[in-house]
Design an enzyme around this catalytic site. Structure first.
Site, PDB file in Angstrom:
ATOM      1  N   SER A  97    -137.853  98.601  -5.072  1.00  0.00           N
ATOM      2  CA  SER A  97    -136.962  99.465  -5.845  1.00  0.00           C
ATOM      3  C   SER A  97    -135.816 100.028  -5.015  1.00  0.00           C
ATOM      4  O   SER A  97    -134.659 100.055  -5.465  1.00  0.00           O
ATOM      5  CB  SER A  97    -137.765 100.610  -6.476  1.00  0.00           C
ATOM      6  OG  SER A  97    -136.984 101.349  -7.373  1.00  0.00           O
TER       7      SER A  97
ATOM      8  N   GLY B 129    -134.880  98.137 -14.431  1.00  0.00           N
ATOM      9  CA  GLY B 129    -134.910  99.593 -14.326  1.00  0.00           C
ATOM     10  C   GLY B 129    -134.149 100.097 -13.114  1.00  0.00           C
ATOM     11  O   GLY B 129    -133.508 101.162 -13.168  1.00  0.00           O
ATOM     12  N   ASP B 130    -134.194  99.347 -12.024  1.00  0.00           N
ATOM     13  CA  ASP B 130    -133.450  99.731 -10.822  1.00  0.00           C
ATOM     14  C   ASP B 130    -131.950  99.561 -11.036  1.00  0.00           C
ATOM     15  O   ASP B 130    -131.149 100.377 -10.563  1.00  0.00           O
ATOM     16  CB  ASP B 130    -133.907  98.888  -9.628  1.00  0.00           C
ATOM     17  CG  ASP B 130    -135.376  99.086  -9.304  1.00  0.00           C
ATOM     18  OD1 ASP B 130    -135.871 100.214  -9.469  1.00  0.00           O
ATOM     19  OD2 ASP B 130    -136.028  98.108  -8.894  1.00  0.00           O
ATOM     20  N   ALA B 131    -131.564  98.495 -11.733  1.00  0.00           N
ATOM     21  CA  ALA B 131    -130.151  98.297 -12.055  1.00  0.00           C
ATOM     22  C   ALA B 131    -129.656  99.435 -12.946  1.00  0.00           C
ATOM     23  O   ALA B 131    -128.541  99.934 -12.769  1.00  0.00           O
ATOM     24  CB  ALA B 131    -129.948  96.948 -12.739  1.00  0.00           C
TER      25      ALA B 131
END
Length: 294
Positions: free
Chosen positions: A40, A239-241
């Site tokens: 992440s 989700g990290d993007a």
């Protein structure tokens, strides 16, 4: 343009595309395979640099081929790897099994991705930063990093990830100014760590995947965005993007950020990531703007 320190796991990801996710005693056919730096903290850092911000990464990799390749990937993406710790152990390797619908199953070992400590981050690095973003990691290390960041006047965000049920993140959650959670994580975090949703003491970003996202703030402000309709290929790193896009916009907004804009950009980044294979989204300001204008 902001400078963000991203702290957490740095892995070497092996993504296996399969015709189906196998069940117990079942078998699947591998239809494709890619390799890249993941984790992440890594994903958010590379997302931020792709959007034009500066990012440094604090984590740890082993003194092995996987670690060398991970650092090379990060540096080629423009991430400052000076705070990264190289240990004598092995780099964490994750095997991400992705089916045709983009659903993911993960196998892996932790390797040396928690060999770093809060004091591995130099005072000069903190002083040069605008923000600290924490990801899933040792809770004591995360809390200590948050304290050091606050001492320097930095705001802190935290994305605890899927381990929120397995680790005691009470301390870093309490110290974070901004928290990212998905629906499953929110079921634990909202009541257990933040109190009732109508009496929050920090800003919470609730991610709904393909259903968009919403923001709840301590002052009672609420914003939501429905997300974007795309053909999902691989949800790894989406989700990290999203976090990279949201943070880049949030930090650019100063004391009064436009949360509607933060959500729109975050969702655009998440959609771009989910439409591609691998953990690193092909982000750029132009691609985000094009999706927002559609």
């Amino acid at each position: 343009m902001a400078r963000v320190i991203c702290a957490g796991h740095v892995n070497w990801d092996v993504t296996l595309s399969v015709d189906r996710l196998p069940v117990a005693d079942g078998e699947a056919t591998i239809t494709g395979q890619t390799h890249a730096c993941g984790g992440s903290a890594c994903n958010v850092a590379t997302g931020l640099t792709a959007l034009g911000d500066e990012a440094a990464i604090l984590g740890s990799v082993g003194d092995d081929e996987h670690g060398t390749r991970a650092v090379r990937n990060l540096e080629s993406a423009g991430v400052d790897c000076d705070p990264l710790v190289v240990t004598d152990g092995e780099t964490a390797v994750k095997y991400l099994v992705v089916d045709p619908d983009g659903e993911v199953a993960i196998l892996g070992n932790d390797g040396g991705n928690e060999a770093f400590a809060a004091d591995d981050l130099d005072e000069a690095d903190i002083a040069a930063a605008d923000h600290l973003h924490l990801t899933s990691q040792d809770p004591e290390t995360a809390a200590a990093l948050a304290d050091r960041a606050h001492d320097h006047g930095l705001r802190v965000s935290f994305d605890p990830g899927r381990r929120i049920d397995a680790r005691d993140f009470a301390a870093p959650l309490a110290r974070a100014d901004l928290v990212f959670v998905n629906e499953r994580e929110a079921a634990t975090a909202i009541e257990d760590h933040f109190g009732p949703a109508d009496d929050l003491e920090k800003t919470v970003v609730l991610k709904h995947g393909s259903g968009g996202a919403e923001v709840l703030t301590p002052c009672g402000h609420y914003a939501s965005h429905h997300g974007f309709s795309i053909e999902v290929v691989d949800t790894t790193g989406a989700g990290d993007a999203f976090a990279a896009g949201f943070l880049s916009t949030w930090l650019d907004g100063g004391a009064e950020p436009d949360f509607d804009r933060c959500l729109a950009v975050g969702n655009a980044c998440g959609a771009l990531a989910a439409a591609e294979r691998g953990p690193h989204a092909p982000l750029s300001r132009d691609r985000v703007a094009s999706l927002l204008d559609d």
